[in-house]
Structure formats: structure tokens, C-alpha cells
Design a protein around this motif. Structure first.
Motif, PDB file in Angstrom:
ATOM      1  N   ARG A  25      -3.776   4.826 -44.283  1.00 53.88           N
ATOM      2  CA  ARG A  25      -3.478   3.422 -43.977  1.00 53.88           C
ATOM      3  C   ARG A  25      -3.606   3.290 -42.419  1.00 53.88           C
ATOM      4  NH1 ARG A  25       2.344   1.707 -44.652  1.00 53.88           N
ATOM      5  NH2 ARG A  25       3.377   3.419 -44.141  1.00 53.88           N
ATOM      6  N   LEU A  26      -3.681   1.890 -42.105  1.00 54.04           N
ATOM      7  CA  LEU A  26      -3.731   1.830 -40.741  1.00 54.04           C
ATOM      8  C   LEU A  26      -2.322   1.792 -40.066  1.00 54.04           C
ATOM      9  CD1 LEU A  26      -5.257   0.827 -37.754  1.00 54.04           C
ATOM     10  CD2 LEU A  26      -4.975  -1.337 -38.840  1.00 54.04           C
ATOM     11  N   ASP A  27      -2.005   2.592 -39.430  1.00 52.58           N
ATOM     12  CA  ASP A  27      -0.469   2.571 -38.819  1.00 52.58           C
ATOM     13  C   ASP A  27      -0.474   1.640 -37.571  1.00 52.58           C
ATOM     14  OD1 ASP A  27       1.894   3.075 -37.609  1.00 52.58           O
ATOM     15  OD2 ASP A  27       1.924   5.143 -37.949  1.00 52.58           O
ATOM     16  N   LEU A  28      -0.112   0.607 -37.636  1.00 57.78           N
ATOM     17  CA  LEU A  28      -0.211  -0.515 -36.449  1.00 57.78           C
ATOM     18  C   LEU A  28       0.240   0.094 -35.413  1.00 57.78           C
ATOM     19  CD1 LEU A  28       0.649  -3.821 -38.008  1.00 57.78           C
ATOM     20  CD2 LEU A  28      -1.400  -3.196 -37.144  1.00 57.78           C
ATOM     21  N   PHE A  29       1.516   1.088 -35.347  1.00 55.11           N
ATOM     22  CA  PHE A  29       2.333   1.547 -34.197  1.00 55.11           C
ATOM     23  C   PHE A  29       1.324   2.647 -33.541  1.00 55.11           C
ATOM     24  CE2 PHE A  29       5.520  -0.349 -36.950  1.00 55.11           C
ATOM     25  CZ  PHE A  29       5.984  -1.299 -35.956  1.00 55.11           C
ATOM     26  N   LYS A  30       0.354   3.088 -34.164  1.00 56.74           N
ATOM     27  CA  LYS A  30      -0.572   3.800 -33.436  1.00 56.74           C
ATOM     28  C   LYS A  30      -1.753   3.395 -33.147  1.00 56.74           C
ATOM     29  CE  LYS A  30       1.401   7.951 -35.687  1.00 56.74           C
ATOM     30  NZ  LYS A  30       1.352   8.956 -36.418  1.00 56.74           N
ATOM     31  N   PHE A  31      -2.318   2.312 -33.679  1.00 58.11           N
ATOM     32  CA  PHE A  31      -3.588   1.528 -33.418  1.00 58.11           C
ATOM     33  C   PHE A  31      -3.375   0.688 -31.874  1.00 58.11           C
ATOM     34  CE2 PHE A  31      -5.947  -2.563 -34.643  1.00 58.11           C
ATOM     35  CZ  PHE A  31      -7.222  -1.815 -34.638  1.00 58.11           C
ATOM     36  N   VAL A  32      -4.157   1.127 -30.963  1.00 54.56           N
ATOM     37  CA  VAL A  32      -4.215   0.605 -29.517  1.00 54.56           C
ATOM     38  C   VAL A  32      -4.495  -0.764 -29.383  1.00 54.56           C
ATOM     39  CG1 VAL A  32      -5.407   1.011 -27.339  1.00 54.56           C
ATOM     40  CG2 VAL A  32      -4.941   2.940 -28.768  1.00 54.56           C
ATOM     41  N   PRO A  33      -5.035  -1.427 -29.965  1.00 53.16           N
ATOM     42  CA  PRO A  33      -5.077  -2.939 -29.900  1.00 53.16           C
ATOM     43  C   PRO A  33      -3.784  -3.516 -30.042  1.00 53.16           C
ATOM     44  CG  PRO A  33      -7.067  -2.345 -30.899  1.00 53.16           C
ATOM     45  CD  PRO A  33      -6.309  -0.983 -30.855  1.00 53.16           C
ATOM     46  N   PHE A  34      -2.988  -3.081 -31.292  1.00 57.34           N
ATOM     47  CA  PHE A  34      -1.927  -3.733 -31.713  1.00 57.34           C
ATOM     48  C   PHE A  34      -0.952  -3.170 -30.558  1.00 57.34           C
ATOM     49  CE2 PHE A  34       2.157  -2.975 -33.573  1.00 57.34           C
ATOM     50  CZ  PHE A  34       2.580  -4.140 -34.046  1.00 57.34           C
ATOM     51  N   ARG A  35      -0.943  -2.187 -30.140  1.00 66.72           N
ATOM     52  CA  ARG A  35       0.110  -1.509 -29.179  1.00 66.72           C
ATOM     53  C   ARG A  35      -0.086  -2.558 -27.850  1.00 66.72           C
ATOM     54  NH1 ARG A  35      -0.237   4.542 -28.719  1.00 66.72           N
ATOM     55  NH2 ARG A  35       1.724   4.335 -27.685  1.00 66.72           N
ATOM     56  N   LEU A  36      -1.228  -2.653 -27.232  1.00 69.34           N
ATOM     57  CA  LEU A  36      -1.729  -3.262 -26.239  1.00 69.34           C
ATOM     58  C   LEU A  36      -1.160  -4.817 -26.184  1.00 69.34           C
ATOM     59  CD1 LEU A  36      -5.212  -1.765 -25.222  1.00 69.34           C
ATOM     60  CD2 LEU A  36      -3.068  -1.478 -23.938  1.00 69.34           C
TER      61      LEU A  36
END
Length: 180
Positions: A25-36
Motif C-alpha cells: 500500500r502507499l506509505d504516505l510517509f515515504k511518498f515524496v509529494p506528501f512529504r513536500l
């Protein structure tokens, strides 16, 4: 109610299909757009402390003042909206408030008399001159966890991403292209 063999077969196929779905699944804490996005929101909030409490400015109002402050000439609200990636209605409300507070003023666009451009008043310029050193100090505090080399690398990497998205990166480039 009795179950038929077709009911059982459908249920079994559904279970088989669900079990064959990947567990990833998509791990938001590793997803660059979320992090930025999260970093941008946090940094923006941290900087807002400098101008909200003392001067009553919200983030959109500061974006208007900051955009006008670094420019040599007046510009349109549309330029500010595009430059800051802030919705035009949000910028419009900020402009109305800043005009009322005497921090910015409208000037006629000599090239198109139907359009007005915006610029800082003396009061607005004084506020900008007071605030930007405080904001630069706050930026230094936020980036204190990085070495000088890491700051250069971060800037270069952000520049590469901006370039890949065809974003204008300097005010000189914006002026030369008459962009925004």
C-alpha cells in the motif's frame, strides 16, 4: 434461506480475488509529494508566527507583500496568484484587506489602462523591510539541522525538481519571460 452452489462459488471467487490483491500500500510517509506538502505547510506555519501575531497578517496577505517586496515594479494580482500558487480568490481577498490597511496600492498599467497593478505603499515597504530579516533568521533556524553542504544540496535538488516541472526559479527569469 438456502445458499446455492452459485452463491458459494461467487463468494469464493471474491475471496480468491481479494487474497490475490497485492498487500503493498502507499506509505504516505515515504511518498515524496506528501512529504513536500507536509514540509511546506509546517514551514509556512512556522514563518507565519513572525507576521501573524505582531502584524495581523495571514499567510495569503504575507504572500502578496513578499511578492511585491522582492519585485522592482508593480505587478498584477494574477502574477501573485500564479507565482505563489495561491488561488486567485484567496489573493483577491488578501489584496482587498491590504488595500484597506494601506499596505499596498493600485497603479494604472500604462500598457493596458483597463488593468491595475499592485505595489507596496511606503507603509507596506517598511513592513516588508522589517519582516524579511526576521523571516530569514527563522529560515536559518529551521535549516539549522543541515550542514552548509546539505543546504546547497537541498537547494540544488529542489531546483532540479522545479526545472523538471518547468517552474520559473528566479524573478529575473520571470521578468525576462514576462511569465506569470
Amino acid at each position: 434461506m438456502a445458499r446455492t452452489s452459485s452463491d458459494i462459488a461467487l463468494k469464493t471467487r471474491g475471496a480468491d480475488k481479494a487474497s490475490s490483491w497485492p498487500k503493498a500500500r502507499l506509505d504516505l510517509f515515504k511518498f515524496v509529494p506528501f512529504r513536500l506538502n507536509r514540509l511546506a505547510a509546517e514551514v509556512s506555519s512556522a514563518l507565519a508566527v513572525e507576521y501573524q501575531g505582531r502584524h495581523g497578517l495571514d499567510i495569503p496577505a504575507w504572500r502578496v507583500i513578499a511578492t511585491l517586496g522582492f519585485r522592482n515594479d508593480a505587478c498584477s494580482a494574477q502574477f501573485i496568484s500564479q507565482c505563489t500558487r495561491t488561488h486567485k480568490s484567496t489573493i483577491s481577498r488578501a489584496v482587498t484587506t491590504l488595500l484597506h490597511d494601506g499596505l499596498i496600492e493600485r497603479v494604472e498599467n500604462e500598457a493596458d489602462r483597463r488593468e491595475f497593478r499592485l505595489q507596496l505603499t511606503e507603509k507596506g515597504r517598511a513592513l516588508y523591510e522589517e519582516l524579511f530579516p526576521q523571516l530569514l533568521r527563522r529560515e536559518d533556524e529551521i535549516l539549522a539541522c543541515l550542514s552548509a553542504q546539505e543546504r546547497k544540496q537541498l537547494s540544488a535538488l529542489l531546483g532540479k525538481i522545479e526545472e523538471s516541472l518547468d517552474l520559473i526559479q528566479t524573478s529575473e527569469e520571470a521578468d525576462a519571460k514576462q511569465a506569470y
